[in-house]
Design an enzyme around this catalytic site. Sequence first.
Site, PDB file in Angstrom:
ATOM      1  N   HIS A  11       0.850  -1.199   0.000  1.00  8.98           N
ATOM      2  CA  HIS A  11       0.000   0.000   0.000  1.00  8.98           C
ATOM      3  C   HIS A  11       0.884   1.247   0.000  1.00  8.98           C
ATOM      4  O   HIS A  11       1.764   1.400   0.841  1.00  8.98           O
ATOM      5  CB  HIS A  11      -0.898  -0.040   1.235  1.00  8.98           C
ATOM      6  CG  HIS A  11      -1.914   1.053   1.324  1.00  8.98           C
ATOM      7  ND1 HIS A  11      -3.120   1.005   0.667  1.00  8.98           N
ATOM      8  CD2 HIS A  11      -1.905   2.224   2.002  1.00  8.98           C
ATOM      9  CE1 HIS A  11      -3.823   2.097   0.941  1.00  8.98           C
ATOM     10  NE2 HIS A  11      -3.095   2.863   1.748  1.00  8.98           N
ATOM     11  N   ASP A  14       0.953   5.346  -0.007  1.00  6.36           N
ATOM     12  CA  ASP A  14       0.159   6.526   0.359  1.00  6.36           C
ATOM     13  C   ASP A  14       0.728   7.790  -0.269  1.00  6.36           C
ATOM     14  O   ASP A  14       1.782   8.280   0.135  1.00  6.36           O
ATOM     15  CB  ASP A  14       0.139   6.667   1.884  1.00  6.36           C
ATOM     16  CG  ASP A  14      -0.775   5.647   2.542  1.00  6.36           C
ATOM     17  OD1 ASP A  14      -1.949   5.550   2.125  1.00  6.36           O
ATOM     18  OD2 ASP A  14      -0.310   4.931   3.457  1.00  6.36           O
ATOM     19  N   MET A  51       0.395  11.712  -0.768  1.00  5.96           N
ATOM     20  CA  MET A  51      -0.208  12.877  -0.084  1.00  5.96           C
ATOM     21  C   MET A  51       0.350  14.165  -0.669  1.00  5.96           C
ATOM     22  O   MET A  51       1.544  14.239  -0.988  1.00  5.96           O
ATOM     23  CB  MET A  51       0.120  12.818   1.402  1.00  5.96           C
ATOM     24  CG  MET A  51      -0.333  11.534   2.076  1.00  5.96           C
ATOM     25  SD  MET A  51      -0.065  11.613   3.841  1.00  5.96           S
ATOM     26  CE  MET A  51      -0.574   9.952   4.322  1.00  5.96           C
ATOM     27  N   HIS A  80      -2.853   4.703  -2.994  1.00  4.71           N
ATOM     28  CA  HIS A  80      -3.928   5.467  -2.343  1.00  4.71           C
ATOM     29  C   HIS A  80      -3.620   6.947  -2.507  1.00  4.71           C
ATOM     30  O   HIS A  80      -2.708   7.475  -1.872  1.00  4.71           O
ATOM     31  CB  HIS A  80      -3.964   5.048  -0.865  1.00  4.71           C
ATOM     32  CG  HIS A  80      -4.943   5.793  -0.020  1.00  4.71           C
ATOM     33  ND1 HIS A  80      -4.894   5.756   1.355  1.00  4.71           N
ATOM     34  CD2 HIS A  80      -6.008   6.592  -0.333  1.00  4.71           C
ATOM     35  CE1 HIS A  80      -5.875   6.493   1.846  1.00  4.71           C
ATOM     36  NE2 HIS A  80      -6.554   7.020   0.837  1.00  4.71           N
ATOM     37  N   MET A 126      -4.194  10.635  -1.837  1.00  6.56           N
ATOM     38  CA  MET A 126      -4.805  11.641  -0.963  1.00  6.56           C
ATOM     39  C   MET A 126      -4.396  12.991  -1.529  1.00  6.56           C
ATOM     40  O   MET A 126      -3.587  13.727  -0.944  1.00  6.56           O
ATOM     41  CB  MET A 126      -4.329  11.428   0.481  1.00  6.56           C
ATOM     42  CG  MET A 126      -4.977  10.199   1.121  1.00  6.56           C
ATOM     43  SD  MET A 126      -4.053   9.547   2.503  1.00  6.56           S
ATOM     44  CE  MET A 126      -2.877   8.516   1.619  1.00  6.56           C
ATOM     45  N   MET A 162     -11.811   4.571   5.359  1.00 11.55           N
ATOM     46  CA  MET A 162     -10.787   5.141   6.233  1.00 11.55           C
ATOM     47  C   MET A 162     -11.250   5.035   7.684  1.00 11.55           C
ATOM     48  O   MET A 162     -12.364   5.452   8.027  1.00 11.55           O
ATOM     49  CB  MET A 162     -10.535   6.617   5.899  1.00 11.55           C
ATOM     50  CG  MET A 162      -9.961   6.892   4.524  1.00 11.55           C
ATOM     51  SD  MET A 162      -8.380   6.107   4.158  1.00 11.55           S
ATOM     52  CE  MET A 162      -7.332   6.699   5.490  1.00 11.55           C
ATOM     53  N   ASP A 222      -8.364   1.161   6.111  1.00  9.35           N
ATOM     54  CA  ASP A 222      -7.101   1.887   6.184  1.00  9.35           C
ATOM     55  C   ASP A 222      -7.078   2.800   7.406  1.00  9.35           C
ATOM     56  O   ASP A 222      -7.831   3.772   7.464  1.00  9.35           O
ATOM     57  CB  ASP A 222      -6.918   2.710   4.894  1.00  9.35           C
ATOM     58  CG  ASP A 222      -5.517   3.271   4.764  1.00  9.35           C
ATOM     59  OD1 ASP A 222      -4.688   3.033   5.662  1.00  9.35           O
ATOM     60  OD2 ASP A 222      -5.269   3.958   3.752  1.00  9.35           O
TER      61      ASP A 222
HETATM   62  C1  DX5 Z   1      -3.301   7.339   6.449  1.00  9.48           C
HETATM   63  C2  DX5 Z   1      -2.829   6.351   5.423  1.00  9.48           C
HETATM   64  C3  DX5 Z   1      -2.657   4.987   5.957  1.00  9.48           C
HETATM   65  C4  DX5 Z   1      -1.654   4.871   7.054  1.00  9.48           C
HETATM   66  C5  DX5 Z   1      -2.067   3.783   7.965  1.00  9.48           C
HETATM   67  O1  DX5 Z   1      -3.549   8.557   5.841  1.00  9.48           O
HETATM   68  O2  DX5 Z   1      -3.719   6.304   4.340  1.00  9.48           O
HETATM   69  O3  DX5 Z   1      -2.394   4.062   4.914  1.00  9.48           O
HETATM   70  O4  DX5 Z   1      -0.367   4.629   6.615  1.00  9.48           O
HETATM   71  O5  DX5 Z   1      -1.175   3.757   9.038  1.00  9.48           O
HETATM   72  P1  DX5 Z   1      -1.501   3.021  10.401  1.00  9.48           P
HETATM   73  O6  DX5 Z   1      -1.736   1.594  10.075  1.00  9.48           O
HETATM   74  O7  DX5 Z   1      -0.285   3.262  11.215  1.00  9.48           O
HETATM   75  O8  DX5 Z   1      -2.747   3.692  10.947  1.00  9.48           O
HETATM   76 ZN    ZN Z   2      -3.583   4.624   2.813  1.00 14.37          ZN
END
Ligand code: DX5
Ligand code: ZN
Length: 225
Positions: A37, A39, A41, A70, A72, A141, A176
């Site tokens: 996965h 992320d 951002m 993912h 964001m 989420m 997530d």
């Molecule tokens: C949060 C991310 C998650 C995050 C989860 O914005 O989308 O993927 O990395 O991390 P944990 O498992 O530590 O909550």
């Molecule tokens: Zn994520």
Amino acid sequence: MTFDRSVKIAPSILSADFANFGLEIQAIEGQGADWVHVDVMDNHFVPNLTFGPPAVAAFRKHVKTVMDVHLMITPVDPSIEAYAQAGTDILTAHVEAGPHIHRTLQAIRAAGMKAGVALNPGTPAESVAHVLDLADLVCVMTVNPGFGGQKFIDMTAKVRRLREMIGDRPVHIEIDGGVNPETAPGLVAAGADILVAGSAVFRGGSVENPGPYGRNIRAIRNAIT
Ligand code: DX5
Ligand code: ZN
């Protein structure tokens, strides 16, 4: 990728050593991760900044399983082609990221990827009711996105509702945020099949000492079986 609803663990490399992504990906896959996965951002949709298409393309060379990206970010549509070129298998956009999630999901599939739609904790299941035929994955989420290691927000009722809405469609339900051996069982019972976990997988390990990654992944798996 053939569809199956067996539970899969997708470690989030947001909790990896940012100077060592290639070896971290190899380590988590070597220790039993089902998907990876990633992320993305933008410091705009969420208050944190990670990486973009060139970095994701570099990760691809190390990912032997499934690269689950993912986003964001907002806007999404101008970046879709770049994430396809980077080798993304599943590209997930937030329903809150713009007014045209229907068009976004169409564009993701048209670019040759599986399409995911993510819902923030404050967003109802019904917000995706009219796009379920365009989606391969719904990401629920269980933290407000932006950071790893946050406190779990219980979304069991939303997962159950989505599971009903999805019916027989080949659509994954991904969770997530804050997934660990304590929170995972209820989510799976409610219908989730993809468990993203960052801090709960990377805790205690490193590329030099990846054994804890495997123990952490197995702890989640054992909790749900
Ligand atoms: C949060 C991310 C998650 C995050 C989860 O914005 O989308 O993927 O990395 O991390 P944990 O498992 O530590 O909550
Ligand atoms: Zn994520």
